[in-house]
Design a protein around this motif. Structure first.
Motif, PDB file in Angstrom:
ATOM      1  N   ASP A   1       0.829  -1.214   0.000  1.00 14.22           N
ATOM      2  CA  ASP A   1       0.000   0.000   0.000  1.00 14.22           C
ATOM      3  C   ASP A   1       0.862   1.261   0.000  1.00 14.22           C
ATOM      4  O   ASP A   1       0.688   2.172   0.806  1.00 14.22           O
ATOM      5  N   LEU A   2       1.804   1.278  -0.935  1.00 11.27           N
ATOM      6  CA  LEU A   2       2.774   2.376  -1.004  1.00 11.27           C
ATOM      7  C   LEU A   2       2.170   3.658  -1.540  1.00 11.27           C
ATOM      8  O   LEU A   2       2.444   4.750  -1.033  1.00 11.27           O
ATOM      9  N   LEU A   3       1.373   3.542  -2.585  1.00 13.32           N
ATOM     10  CA  LEU A   3       0.787   4.721  -3.209  1.00 13.32           C
ATOM     11  C   LEU A   3      -0.354   4.297  -4.130  1.00 13.32           C
ATOM     12  O   LEU A   3      -0.569   3.106  -4.383  1.00 13.32           O
ATOM     13  N   THR A   4      -1.058   5.285  -4.621  1.00 14.54           N
ATOM     14  CA  THR A   4      -2.141   5.077  -5.577  1.00 14.54           C
ATOM     15  C   THR A   4      -1.653   5.540  -6.940  1.00 14.54           C
ATOM     16  O   THR A   4      -1.260   6.694  -7.099  1.00 14.54           O
TER      17      THR A   4
ATOM     18  N   ASP B   1       0.186  -6.268  -3.685  1.00 13.79           N
ATOM     19  CA  ASP B   1      -0.490  -5.257  -2.864  1.00 13.79           C
ATOM     20  C   ASP B   1       0.389  -4.038  -2.621  1.00 13.79           C
ATOM     21  O   ASP B   1       0.274  -3.358  -1.589  1.00 13.79           O
ATOM     22  N   ALA B   2       1.283  -3.764  -3.573  1.00 13.38           N
ATOM     23  CA  ALA B   2       2.164  -2.606  -3.427  1.00 13.38           C
ATOM     24  C   ALA B   2       1.447  -1.302  -3.742  1.00 13.38           C
ATOM     25  O   ALA B   2       1.790  -0.245  -3.188  1.00 13.38           O
ATOM     26  N   ILE B   3       0.457  -1.363  -4.625  1.00 15.58           N
ATOM     27  CA  ILE B   3      -0.205  -0.149  -5.095  1.00 15.58           C
ATOM     28  C   ILE B   3      -1.699  -0.395  -5.260  1.00 15.58           C
ATOM     29  O   ILE B   3      -2.157  -1.538  -5.351  1.00 15.58           O
ATOM     30  N   GLU B   4      -2.447   0.693  -5.298  1.00 16.33           N
ATOM     31  CA  GLU B   4      -3.806   0.688  -5.832  1.00 16.33           C
ATOM     32  C   GLU B   4      -3.746   1.312  -7.212  1.00 16.33           C
ATOM     33  O   GLU B   4      -3.176   2.398  -7.379  1.00 16.33           O
TER      34      GLU B   4
ATOM     35  N   GLY C   1      -0.890   5.167   2.987  1.00 15.38           N
ATOM     36  CA  GLY C   1      -1.767   4.188   2.344  1.00 15.38           C
ATOM     37  C   GLY C   1      -2.334   4.681   1.044  1.00 15.38           C
ATOM     38  O   GLY C   1      -1.882   5.682   0.479  1.00 15.38           O
ATOM     39  N   THR C   2      -3.339   3.991   0.556  1.00  9.48           N
ATOM     40  CA  THR C   2      -3.968   4.289  -0.725  1.00  9.48           C
ATOM     41  C   THR C   2      -5.315   4.978  -0.517  1.00  9.48           C
ATOM     42  O   THR C   2      -5.860   4.996   0.599  1.00  9.48           O
ATOM     43  N   LEU C   3      -5.862   5.495  -1.591  1.00  9.16           N
ATOM     44  CA  LEU C   3      -7.186   6.114  -1.506  1.00  9.16           C
ATOM     45  C   LEU C   3      -8.240   5.091  -1.093  1.00  9.16           C
ATOM     46  O   LEU C   3      -9.158   5.401  -0.323  1.00  9.16           O
ATOM     47  N   ARG C   4      -8.145   3.889  -1.614  1.00  6.43           N
ATOM     48  CA  ARG C   4      -9.101   2.853  -1.233  1.00  6.43           C
ATOM     49  C   ARG C   4      -9.033   2.602   0.268  1.00  6.43           C
ATOM     50  O   ARG C   4     -10.062   2.486   0.944  1.00  6.43           O
ATOM     51  N   GLN C   5      -7.818   2.539   0.814  1.00  3.14           N
ATOM     52  CA  GLN C   5      -7.673   2.361   2.253  1.00  3.14           C
ATOM     53  C   GLN C   5      -8.247   3.539   3.027  1.00  3.14           C
ATOM     54  O   GLN C   5      -8.896   3.355   4.063  1.00  3.14           O
TER      55      GLN C   5
END
Length: 521
Positions: free
Chosen positions: A63-66, A145-148, A362-366
């Protein structure tokens, strides 16, 4: 381990969002504007940025970035013509570096040696990981799961000015294209140019989009939480300008530091970039040679500054709102490497430093799932362009393109509607029509937001107008053949134009919405 390792939970959250986009450039010129633009961005940004993300993912960081990838860019990263052209470009880069390394003066020899190492690493990376296109590279990051990944409409239209039927079609086809390439349908999108007009949230909901990006002023500057738009459950996340401008500001952003490599200055004998920025008012001929050690020191300084800025902003917003707040920094991906040579190095270091400093990343989804969502907002017409309104895409300078777009879209819709009506019969399935597909494909290429942007900003305006009119001509030419009953000629024309503009093979005119029904399918 996660990127945040639980640190900072309940104290606020930071999301980095990158928007990757170029217009369709394959088979439409090479230099100074055309495929060269794609290959430079690929070598300087897409290769090193994905390498950074892969390195961090290999350490177990998630969950590094979007990361937004527009369908039109994804198509080029998978296109056989572009893949062959990119491989050739990288080889040419290495040859130019080799030539510089053999020149008489020491400065050029040092430049050539440095560029030779960079080009060799890029060639190895490309040959080992990109031979089958960009989709496998991105799938690996998604699977880890590194990115969204964010999707979007097919060819980056300025949506508020686009006929709602074609707007809905582009979005639906764009999400289907993402599903085909990446094996997953994005739940979020980067709205092209962050353009919005009321009612689009209903189209997003119909398409399964749950969140999208707007610029900070669209939320009246309060970007501390995502906001459901009007009566929908679709959440708009706003770019925090105070943090984002710390990196990318024409007056004070990091890339303008004197130690960083200068983007604009070339050594004309080799085509390589030998200089550092030196100073904002220093003429190109007077710029000092690039020094990697000075640049490395500046990177460390700017990582430290950015981490401090993010932490201070989260504290400030927490104090103001009385609850854990969200900070979203958003940039064009091409900033990192193409425009700012040291950007990928800064990116890797800052993605390590933020969680080490206790920042929940985290990501926007998170962010949506963790409850960083506030009260609904009556979002108004907006964009992230000059003035935060629509002037870049609808102002006086581009009124001819606005009229052209309206005319071409109506021609395409009318032609396809009539052709489909003639083919439909009760109890008989409607067959796919490649002529209709190409008419819509060329209309979509006509209305890419890039053309108006390039004209308004006087950046290769001639190329932009030529491209818009070329795709408009293709749309009209095929449509006129259909309207006059010359079906075989229409097929030949469609096939011919498809040779240059054959992107989105899954585009299917049968999925064009019959009418606009105010958000209902």
């Amino acid at each position: 381990m996660t990127n945040a390792s639980g640190a900072g939970t309940g104290r606020g959250m930071f999301c980095l969002v990158l928007h990757s986009h170029l217009p369709w450039l394959a088979n439409h010129g090479r230099w100074p504007v055309g495929e060269e633009w794609l290959y430079q961005s690929w070598a300087a940004t897409y290769l090193p940025v994905t390498r950074v993300l892969r390195t961090l993912a290999a350490e177990g960081r998630t969950d590094l970035l979007t990361l937004g990838i527009t369908p039109v860019l994804a198509a080029q990263l998978d296109d056989p013509h572009c893949l062959a052209g990119m491989h050739h470009w990288l080889g040419n880069w290495q040859l130019r570096a080799h030539e510089a390394a053999g020149m008489d003066d020491q400065a050029r020899r040092d430049l050539g040696a440095r560029e030779h190492r960079l080009s060799a690493a890029a060639l190895t990376d490309f040959e080992e990981r990109w031979a089958h296109g960009g989709s496998p590279v991105l799938r690996e990051l998604v699977d880890a799961d590194a990115i969204e990944l964010l999707g979007g409409p097919l060819a980056h239209p300025f949506q508020p000015l686009l006929h709602p039927r074609l707007r809905r079609f582009q979005l639906g086809e764009g999400l289907a294209d993402a599903q085909m390439r990446w094996g997953t349908k994005p739940s979020g999108i980067w709205a092209p140019e962050c353009g919005y007009t009321p009612g689009m949230e209903l189209e997003y909901a119909d398409a399964g989009v749950r969140h999208f990006m707007v610029d900070g002023p669209a939320l009246r500057g309060d970007t501390s939480l995502g906001r459901p738009v009007r009566d929908s459950d679709v959440v708009a996340f706003g770019r925090d300008l105070q943090v984002s401008y710390r990196v990318w500001s024409p007056k004070s952003g990091y890339p303008g530091h004197g130690a960083y490599r200068d983007f604009h200055t070339y050594d004309h004998d080799t085509g390589l970039k030998p200089s550092r920025v030196t100073g904002r008012t220093v003429d190109s001929k007077d710029k000092a040679p690039y020094d990697p050690e000075l640049a490395a020191a500046a990177i460390d300084q700017h990582v430290e500054d950015f981490v401090a800025t993010v932490k201070a902003r989260i504290r400030e917003e927490n104090d103001r709102t009385g609850r854990p707040s969200l900070v979203v920094a958003a940039f064009d991906t091409e900033l990192f490497g193409h425009w700012w040579f040291e950007g990928p190095q800064w990116l890797e270091k800052v993605l390590r430093a933020l969680p080490e400093a206790g920042v929940d990343v985290g990501t926007l989804r998170q962010a949506r799932e963790k409850g960083y969502v506030g009260e609904p907002v009556d979002l108004a017409d907006s964009s992230w362009g000059s003035g935060k309104d629509w002037r870049v895409w609808a102002g006086d300078q581009v009124q001819d393109l606005v009229r052209l777009n309206d005319e071409v879209v109506q021609t395409a819709l009318d032609t396809v509607d009539k052709a489909r009506a003639g083919e439909r019969a009760p109890g008989r399935p409607e067959l796919r029509d490649r002529v209709n597909d190409q008419i819509l494909r060329e209309a979509i290429m006509t209305v890419q937001s890039d053309w108006a942007f390039m004209v308004s900003k006087d950046s290769a305006a001639g190329y932009a107008r030529e491209r818009a009119h070329k795709h408009a001509h293709a749309t009209r030419e095929i449509a006129e053949a259909v309207a006059s009953g010359h079906r075989e000629r229409a097929q030949r024309l469609a096939d011919g134009w498809n040779g240059a503009d054959g992107l989105f093979p899954g585009l299917d005119a049968r999925r064009l919405p019959d009418e606009w029904t105010g958000g209902q399918a």
